[in-house]
Design a protein around this motif. Structure first.
Motif, short mmCIF file in Angstrom:
data_model
loop_
_atom_site.label_atom_id
_atom_site.label_comp_id
_atom_site.label_asym_id
_atom_site.label_seq_id
_atom_site.Cartn_x
_atom_site.Cartn_y
_atom_site.Cartn_z
N VAL A 83 3.06 -10.48 -32.53
CA VAL A 83 2.33 -9.25 -32.84
C VAL A 83 0.99 -9.68 -33.44
N THR A 84 -0.09 -9.01 -33.02
CA THR A 84 -1.42 -9.35 -33.54
C THR A 84 -2.27 -8.08 -33.61
N TRP A 85 -3.12 -8.00 -34.63
CA TRP A 85 -3.97 -6.83 -34.86
C TRP A 85 -5.33 -7.02 -34.23
N HIS A 86 -5.92 -5.89 -33.86
CA HIS A 86 -7.35 -5.87 -33.50
C HIS A 86 -8.17 -5.95 -34.78
N GLY A 87 -9.43 -6.42 -34.68
CA GLY A 87 -10.26 -6.62 -35.87
C GLY A 87 -10.50 -5.36 -36.67
N ARG A 88 -10.50 -4.17 -36.01
CA ARG A 88 -10.76 -2.92 -36.74
C ARG A 88 -9.51 -2.44 -37.48
N GLY A 89 -8.34 -2.89 -37.02
CA GLY A 89 -7.12 -2.55 -37.75
C GLY A 89 -6.38 -1.33 -37.25
N ASP A 90 -6.80 -0.73 -36.11
CA ASP A 90 -6.11 0.46 -35.62
C ASP A 90 -5.19 0.12 -34.44
N TYR A 91 -5.52 -0.92 -33.71
CA TYR A 91 -4.72 -1.31 -32.54
C TYR A 91 -3.95 -2.59 -32.84
N LEU A 92 -2.74 -2.69 -32.26
CA LEU A 92 -2.06 -3.98 -32.33
C LEU A 92 -1.44 -4.29 -30.98
N ALA A 93 -1.50 -5.57 -30.61
CA ALA A 93 -0.96 -6.02 -29.33
C ALA A 93 0.36 -6.75 -29.58
N VAL A 94 1.29 -6.56 -28.63
CA VAL A 94 2.65 -7.09 -28.80
C VAL A 94 3.01 -7.83 -27.52
N VAL A 95 3.66 -9.00 -27.66
CA VAL A 95 4.17 -9.75 -26.51
C VAL A 95 5.68 -9.65 -26.50
N LEU A 96 6.25 -9.27 -25.33
CA LEU A 96 7.70 -9.12 -25.20
C LEU A 96 8.25 -10.25 -24.34
N ALA A 97 9.45 -10.70 -24.68
CA ALA A 97 10.11 -11.75 -23.90
C ALA A 97 10.85 -11.10 -22.74
N THR A 98 10.10 -10.74 -21.71
CA THR A 98 10.69 -10.07 -20.55
C THR A 98 9.91 -10.49 -19.31
N GLN A 99 10.43 -10.18 -18.15
CA GLN A 99 9.73 -10.45 -16.90
C GLN A 99 8.97 -9.18 -16.49
N GLY A 100 7.95 -9.35 -15.66
CA GLY A 100 7.25 -8.17 -15.13
C GLY A 100 5.96 -7.89 -15.87
N HIS A 101 5.37 -6.72 -15.54
CA HIS A 101 4.02 -6.41 -16.04
C HIS A 101 4.04 -5.80 -17.43
N THR A 102 5.22 -5.51 -17.99
CA THR A 102 5.26 -4.89 -19.33
C THR A 102 5.45 -5.94 -20.41
N GLN A 103 5.00 -7.18 -20.16
CA GLN A 103 5.14 -8.21 -21.20
C GLN A 103 4.19 -7.97 -22.37
N VAL A 104 3.02 -7.35 -22.09
CA VAL A 104 2.03 -7.10 -23.14
C VAL A 104 1.89 -5.59 -23.31
N LEU A 105 2.05 -5.12 -24.55
CA LEU A 105 1.84 -3.69 -24.87
C LEU A 105 0.79 -3.60 -25.96
N ILE A 106 0.02 -2.51 -25.91
CA ILE A 106 -0.99 -2.25 -26.96
C ILE A 106 -0.63 -0.93 -27.63
N HIS A 107 -0.48 -0.97 -28.94
CA HIS A 107 -0.14 0.24 -29.72
C HIS A 107 -1.35 0.68 -30.52
N GLN A 108 -1.52 2.02 -30.59
CA GLN A 108 -2.58 2.59 -31.44
C GLN A 108 -1.90 3.26 -32.62
N LEU A 109 -2.29 2.81 -33.81
CA LEU A 109 -1.59 3.25 -35.02
C LEU A 109 -1.90 4.70 -35.36
N SER A 110 -3.17 5.10 -35.26
CA SER A 110 -3.56 6.43 -35.75
C SER A 110 -2.95 7.53 -34.87
N ARG A 111 -2.83 7.30 -33.56
CA ARG A 111 -2.28 8.33 -32.67
C ARG A 111 -0.85 8.03 -32.25
#
Length: 634
Positions: free
Chosen positions: A428-456
């Motif tokens: 898990v890693t944060w964007h520099g502004r602190g509202d978005y965070l990116a997540v890496v999942l141990a799975t196959q396929g295109h959903t290995q990377v997800l981006i979450h927005q905290l405020s919404r």
């Protein structure tokens, strides 16, 4: 009458020739190659070249159809085709055969003898002789005196009479008489055959004779692997030795060796070894950087996988395999709080925004967002207000992850939100502004990377297809880029344009870690085959420099936010700190100098340092190890 005749003469005169005559003057016609005209007429109007749209096929057809094609030439002054008359053709032929151009010229006319052969009594001229023909010349006298002086001084050698006897010289006089091939300057003698040893004897000592097992093993070996190319044998006398079976074959191989393996002399270059070492600055000139171990943070009972420092640099959070998060005070190594999370903590990241007090931790298949409530109480209170101000929409959108509020018991520990993914989370890693965070999942396929927005509280999967197993992701510090490291490559995506910008090739077997320089133009990758690769994004997609300082796999790499430092942690139990100066001048390459090897972690289960991170303001580095400790080097 005369005037009438003149008028008639001008009336009959045709000026067609003058129209086509080119009045370009004494100018090379190549100057007009790129222009449509070829000069000017008397009124100053351009004389245009005739349109030449005929290709080679048209010319060939003209050649076949036109009987006068052979006598048609192109006028270079006007560009028109001219048909030569019979007189002009005859003139050309005469000139080609080396004759005179004029038909009427006879080169062999009889010579006119102006002087008769009779002797006359009167001379042709009766002019008296000059005075200078009687007086010696002063100029000649001066020339002669110069020559005499040069001979006296030895500058000029007078000609010696030639020796009429023929001269002979020795063709081989310069050679070494002992050399076989003295003529060849670079002759290298053929290597001598090795002299026979005891094993080749007809009566060898008993220790050289092979036993039955050794003989069977010798026969099973490949011919190239055998120590001896023959079997040693014992004979009672020299008369009993038979003829050697491989004699002709060995002679033939020896001849092949001599003529198919040309020998050459290698020219050794005398280079001072000191000149080959690059001139690097001394480490003491590159201070400050961490040099010694200052504090050890003890408390975890199992290996500490991940670390993160608060934006102010006062607090440290560590995640371990013992199922807990621990919050430490950096200055005193005091454990302020222990948060049990009920699983292995794979990754932890403190929100980089100073206005928010949040820690994201990856535990099994979910990301936990905790408010540690350390430091400024106003910031901790405003963080809770920010999270509670969210109003869920009436229709919950379809998302790749579920956002769950924490229960009352969990809120007591500090947990505020839980993002569930259904697949194990590895980073898990944060964007520099602190509202978005990116997540890496141990799975196959295109959903290995997800981006979450905290405020919404929105989650999205940015990729439609997979390019291999994703190892690490990182946000660019200044531009809307996302770096995604798979096993063999690092891809740079533009998030706004939604396109691939660059693909970096680290030439490693398996990328393990990734870090981006605070200026954003340089990237470092660590790999499990113990390489650290530095990329200059403006320079190339190939590595700018590859550092092989570690003996074992690299687990973590990190840049310092302010100082020109970067560090790498490895399974050999060491942290290597390097000076990495990036210049504003684009023509100057980055300066990379290893300055310190920091040791302190004890190897446990063949694992050493698992994570490294720099202090945000001081030249300090934290490292977490498999021995269950976190260490601060200052």
């Amino acid at each position: 009458m005369a005037s009438a005749r003149i008028g008639d003469e001008y009336a009959e005169d045709s000026s067609d020739e003058e129209d086509i005559r080119n009045t370009v003057g004494n100018v090379p016609l190549e100057w007009y190659d790129d222009f449509p005209h070829v000069g000017y007429d008397l009124d100053g109007r351009r004389i245009y070249k005739p349109l030449r749209t005929r290709d080679e096929l048209d010319q060939f057809l003209d050649k076949m159809d036109d009987p006068d094609y052979w006598r048609t030439v192109q006028d270079p002054m006007t560009g028109r085709d001219l048909r030569l008359t019979d007189e002009q053709v005859a003139l050309v032929r005469r000139l080609q055969s080396g004759q005179f151009g004029d038909v009427g010229f006879n080169p062999y006319e009889p010579a006119v003898d102006f002087f008769s052969g009779d002797v006359m009594i009167h001379p042709v001229t009766n002019r008296p002789a000059d005075k200078r023909s009687f007086i010696p010349s002063l100029v000649e006298k001066e020339k002669v005196s110069r020559m005499v002086h040069a001979i006296k001084m030895g500058w000029t050698q007078p000609r010696r009479p030639r020796d009429p006897t023929p001269s002979f010289y020795d063709l081989w006089a310069q050679e070494d008489p002992n050399a076989v091939l003295g003529r060849h300057k670079m002759h290298v003698p053929a290597p001598k055959l090795a002299l026979p040893g005891h094993a080749e004897s007809y009566n060898p000592p008993p220790e050289y004779l092979l036993s039955e097992e050794e003989r069977l093993a010798w026969e099973q070996q490949e011919p190239g692997e055998r120590k001896l190319s023959f079997l040693p044998r014992k004979f009672p006398s020299l008369r009993a030795v038979p003829a050697y079976g491989r004699f002709i074959q060995e002679r033939f191989e020896r001849c092949l060796d001599l003529y198919l393996c040309p020998r050459q002399r290698k020219m050794r270059v005398n280079v001072d070894p000191e000149d080959l070492i690059p001139k690097l600055p001394r480490p003491r000139d590159l201070q400050p950087f961490p040099t010694c171990q200052a504090l050890v943070y003890r408390g975890h009972s199992d290996l500490v996988r991940c670390l993160s420092v608060s934006p102010g640099g006062q607090w440290l959070v560590s995640g371990s395999d013992d199922g807990s998060l621990r919050l430490w005070e950096v200055a005193t190594a005091r454990c302020v709080r222990t948060v049990p999370v009920g699983g292995v903590v794979k990754s932890v990241a403190w929100n980089p925004s100073p206005a928010v007090c949040l820690v994201a931790a990856a535990v099994e298949d979910s990301v936990l967002l905790l408010n540690p409530a350390l430091g400024d109480r106003l910031v901790a209170g405003s963080t809770d207000q920010l999270l509670s101000a969210f109003v869920p929409p009436e229709e919950p959108p379809l998302q790749p992850a579920r956002w769950l509020e924490a229960s009352e018991e969990e809120r007591q520990v500090g947990l505020r939100l839980r993002i569930c993914h259904g697949k194990p989370v590895t980073q898990v890693t944060w964007h520099g502004r602190g509202d978005y965070l990116a997540v890496v999942l141990a799975t196959q396929g295109h959903t290995q990377v997800l981006i979450h927005q905290l405020s919404r509280r929105r989650s999205q999967s940015p990729f439609r297809r997979s390019h291999g197993q994703v190892q690490r992701v990182a946000f660019h510090p200044a531009r809307p880029f996302l770096l995604v490291a798979s096993q063999r490559s690092v891809r740079l995506y533009h998030l706004l344009r939604q396109e691939l910008t660059k693909k970096l090739m680290p030439n490693c077997k398996w990328v393990s870690s990734l870090a981006v320089h605070p200026a954003g133009d340089n990237v470092i990758c660590g790999s499990y085959d113990s390489k650290l690769v530095w990329f200059d994004l403006d320079l190339s997609t190939k590595p700018y420099r590859m550092l092989r300082h570690h003996k074992k796999a690299l687990r973590a790499v990190a840049f310092h936010p302010r100082y020109p430092l970067f560090a790498s942690g490895s399974d050999d139990g060491s942290v290597i700190v390097c000076h990495g100066m990036v210049y504003n001048d684009l023509l100057q390459n980055p300066l990379l100098v290893p300055v310190k090897v920091l040791k302190g972690h004890v190897l446990t289960r063949d694992l050493g340092v698992l994570d490294v991170i720099f202090h945000p303001t001081q030249p300090w580095v934290f490292s977490s190890g498999a021995d269950g400790t976190v260490r601060l080097f200052t």
